[in-house]
Design a protein around this motif. Structure first.
Motif, mmCIF file in Angstrom:
data_model
loop_
_atom_site.group_PDB
_atom_site.id
_atom_site.type_symbol
_atom_site.label_atom_id
_atom_site.label_comp_id
_atom_site.label_asym_id
_atom_site.label_seq_id
_atom_site.Cartn_x
_atom_site.Cartn_y
_atom_site.Cartn_z
ATOM 1 N N THR A 10 -9.618 15.647 86.799
ATOM 2 C CA THR A 10 -10.802 16.478 86.568
ATOM 3 C C THR A 10 -11.104 16.499 85.075
ATOM 4 N N ALA A 11 -12.394 16.501 84.728
ATOM 5 C CA ALA A 11 -12.825 16.507 83.330
ATOM 6 C C ALA A 11 -13.711 17.721 83.078
ATOM 7 N N MET A 12 -13.460 18.393 81.937
ATOM 8 C CA MET A 12 -14.195 19.615 81.598
ATOM 9 C C MET A 12 -14.770 19.474 80.202
ATOM 10 N N THR B 182 -11.885 29.040 94.755
ATOM 11 C CA THR B 182 -11.370 27.740 95.177
ATOM 12 C C THR B 182 -12.486 26.717 95.039
ATOM 13 N N ILE B 183 -12.256 25.711 94.217
ATOM 14 C CA ILE B 183 -13.218 24.631 94.007
ATOM 15 C C ILE B 183 -12.604 23.372 94.601
ATOM 16 N N GLY B 184 -13.301 22.745 95.544
ATOM 17 C CA GLY B 184 -12.755 21.598 96.254
ATOM 18 C C GLY B 184 -12.732 20.332 95.424
ATOM 19 N N ASP B 185 -12.217 19.260 96.013
ATOM 20 C CA ASP B 185 -12.189 17.959 95.351
ATOM 21 C C ASP B 185 -13.611 17.411 95.209
ATOM 22 N N GLY B 186 -13.863 16.691 94.112
ATOM 23 C CA GLY B 186 -15.142 16.017 93.945
ATOM 24 C C GLY B 186 -16.323 16.941 93.774
ATOM 25 N N VAL B 187 -16.107 18.125 93.224
ATOM 26 C CA VAL B 187 -17.201 19.063 92.945
ATOM 27 C C VAL B 187 -17.655 18.869 91.499
ATOM 28 N N HIS B 188 -18.969 18.895 91.279
ATOM 29 C CA HIS B 188 -19.531 18.641 89.948
ATOM 30 C C HIS B 188 -20.504 19.767 89.595
ATOM 31 N N VAL C 196 -4.362 29.504 86.616
ATOM 32 C CA VAL C 196 -5.363 28.528 87.043
ATOM 33 C C VAL C 196 -4.659 27.221 87.410
ATOM 34 N N GLN C 197 -5.197 26.509 88.371
ATOM 35 C CA GLN C 197 -4.720 25.173 88.727
ATOM 36 C C GLN C 197 -5.891 24.200 88.630
ATOM 37 N N VAL C 198 -5.706 23.117 87.863
ATOM 38 C CA VAL C 198 -6.742 22.094 87.708
ATOM 39 C C VAL C 198 -6.209 20.802 88.293
ATOM 40 N N GLY C 199 -6.936 20.233 89.250
ATOM 41 C CA GLY C 199 -6.472 19.058 89.977
ATOM 42 C C GLY C 199 -6.575 17.768 89.180
ATOM 43 N N THR D 115 -8.065 30.824 89.499
ATOM 44 C CA THR D 115 -8.998 29.900 90.153
ATOM 45 C C THR D 115 -8.335 28.542 90.324
ATOM 46 N N LYS D 116 -8.603 27.887 91.452
ATOM 47 C CA LYS D 116 -8.053 26.573 91.752
ATOM 48 C C LYS D 116 -9.186 25.559 91.775
ATOM 49 N N ILE D 117 -9.059 24.529 90.928
ATOM 50 C CA ILE D 117 -10.061 23.470 90.837
ATOM 51 C C ILE D 117 -9.442 22.195 91.394
#
Length: 344
Positions: free
Chosen positions: A244-246, A275-281, A238-241, A256-258
């Motif tokens: 990002t807060a979880m 693939t989850i783009g930048d600024g997704v909530h 997994v890659q978390v950008g 999965t790439k966040i």
């Protein structure tokens, strides 16, 4: 310290009231003449009117509502966070290795680091300046921990993991355990060895009993500034950008790439290879089964409702396909009727 001095040190403005001493922070509804509190939004004005705090941090538009000395800031919550650090400074652990710690001879530990009771530091580990490793932690071979990072207690860093600077790992966190990878051999599962690693960037925080799996091949990456709450599972590769807060009890399946600056609310589940783009909530309990590359807010799940309503709705679920087919037939019949009338 004096309210005026505190204001200067946290980037706020001393707006009104006597220049009193504050020694600690307190809740808005507490009665503590030496305490500092804050107002996060206008929803809590009732608490502000009744507060017994010695001083309050708030936005400029609420100064006239306060019965006590005020510090104003555009972001009162951020200013309060800085005040907490000043009024309640963290006590650092003593420098050096506790006598009960087991440290391999090939480990390289900066003289300013602290190794607590019952820790195990294996071969070829590198520990930077100002690192604090609390009681019962395990750092396996070939791992590296950057300057000023802190492992609070009972944290496990598995072999080959790379931890950046100023990282905070809470009790029970496990970094770099083998990912969940198996191949079928008839009716049996055969384990696929996980030969990658975990890389954690700078200023990352990972909560209690959360796990970040090593890559099957290559790296699992937690980028700079990521904040991970308690009881979260991050799968292999997994890659978390950045930033990002979880929130708690979320899970991310393998590969999965966040993107950057995302927020993942509590109990969100993500399938693998997305693939989850930048600024997704994602809102709480969302089930993410496809990629979302466009920034924005996304939700799923069913909100709570009275039990009687839920039972009636569940009873109707099994009829939804039949109802959809009947509706389609009716729509086709109406369309055919209109076409017939139009040709007459």
């Amino acid at each position: 310290m004096l309210v005026s001095e505190l204001a200067t040190r946290i980037g706020a403005r001393f707006a009104q009231g006597p220049d009193a001493d504050v020694t600690r922070v307190c809740a808005l509804d507490d009665s503590c003449a030496d305490g500092l509190s804050f107002l996060s939004s206008g929803r809590h004005l009732k608490g502000l009117h009744a507060t017994g705090a010695g001083a309050v941090i708030l936005a400029p538009e609420f100064v006239g509502e306060a019965p006590c000395p005020c510090l104003t800031a555009e972001n009162p919550t951020l200013a309060f966070a800085r005040a907490v650090e000043l009024l309640h400074p963290r006590q650092r652990a003593p420098v050096g290795c506790h006598p009960s710690a087991v440290v391999a001879g090939t480990a390289v530990i900066d003289p300013s680091a602290s190794i607590g009771p019952l820790c195990v530091i294996e071969d070829q580990v590198r520990i930077g300046a100002g690192v604090e490793i609390g009681p019962g932690c395990l750092v396996q071979r070939d791992s590296a921990i950057g300057d000023d990072s802190r492992l609070t207690a009972a944290v496990t860093i598995c072999a080959g993991s790379i931890i950046g600077k100023r990282v905070l790992l809470h009790p029970g966190a496990v970094i770099g355990r083998d990912g969940f990878g198996f191949a079928r051999d008839g009716e049996r599962w055969v384990r696929i060895p996980q030969v990658g690693r975990v890389r954690i960037g700078d200023d990352v925080e990972i909560g209690t009993n959360s796990a970040v799996d090593r890559g099957a091949i290559g790296e699992t990456l937690i980028s700079d500034g990521v904040k991970i709450d308690n009881l979260i599972q991050i799968g292999h590769n997994v890659q978390v950008g950045e930033n990002t807060a979880m929130a708690a009890c979320s899970g991310v399946s393998g590969s999965t790439k966040i993107g950057k600056n995302c927020t993942v609310a509590g109990a969100v589940g993500m399938a693998g290879h997305l693939t989850i783009g930048d600024g997704v909530h994602f809102s709480g309990m969302a089930m993410v089964t496809r990629s979302f590359e466009q920034s924005g807010s996304y939700s799923s799940g069913i909100p709570a409702m009275p039990s009687a309503d839920w039972r009636r709705n569940v009873a109707r679920f099994r009829h939804l396909d039949e109802m959809a087919r009947r509706l389609r037939r009716l729509e086709d019949e109406v369309a055919a009727l209109r076409e017939m009338q139009a040709t007459e």
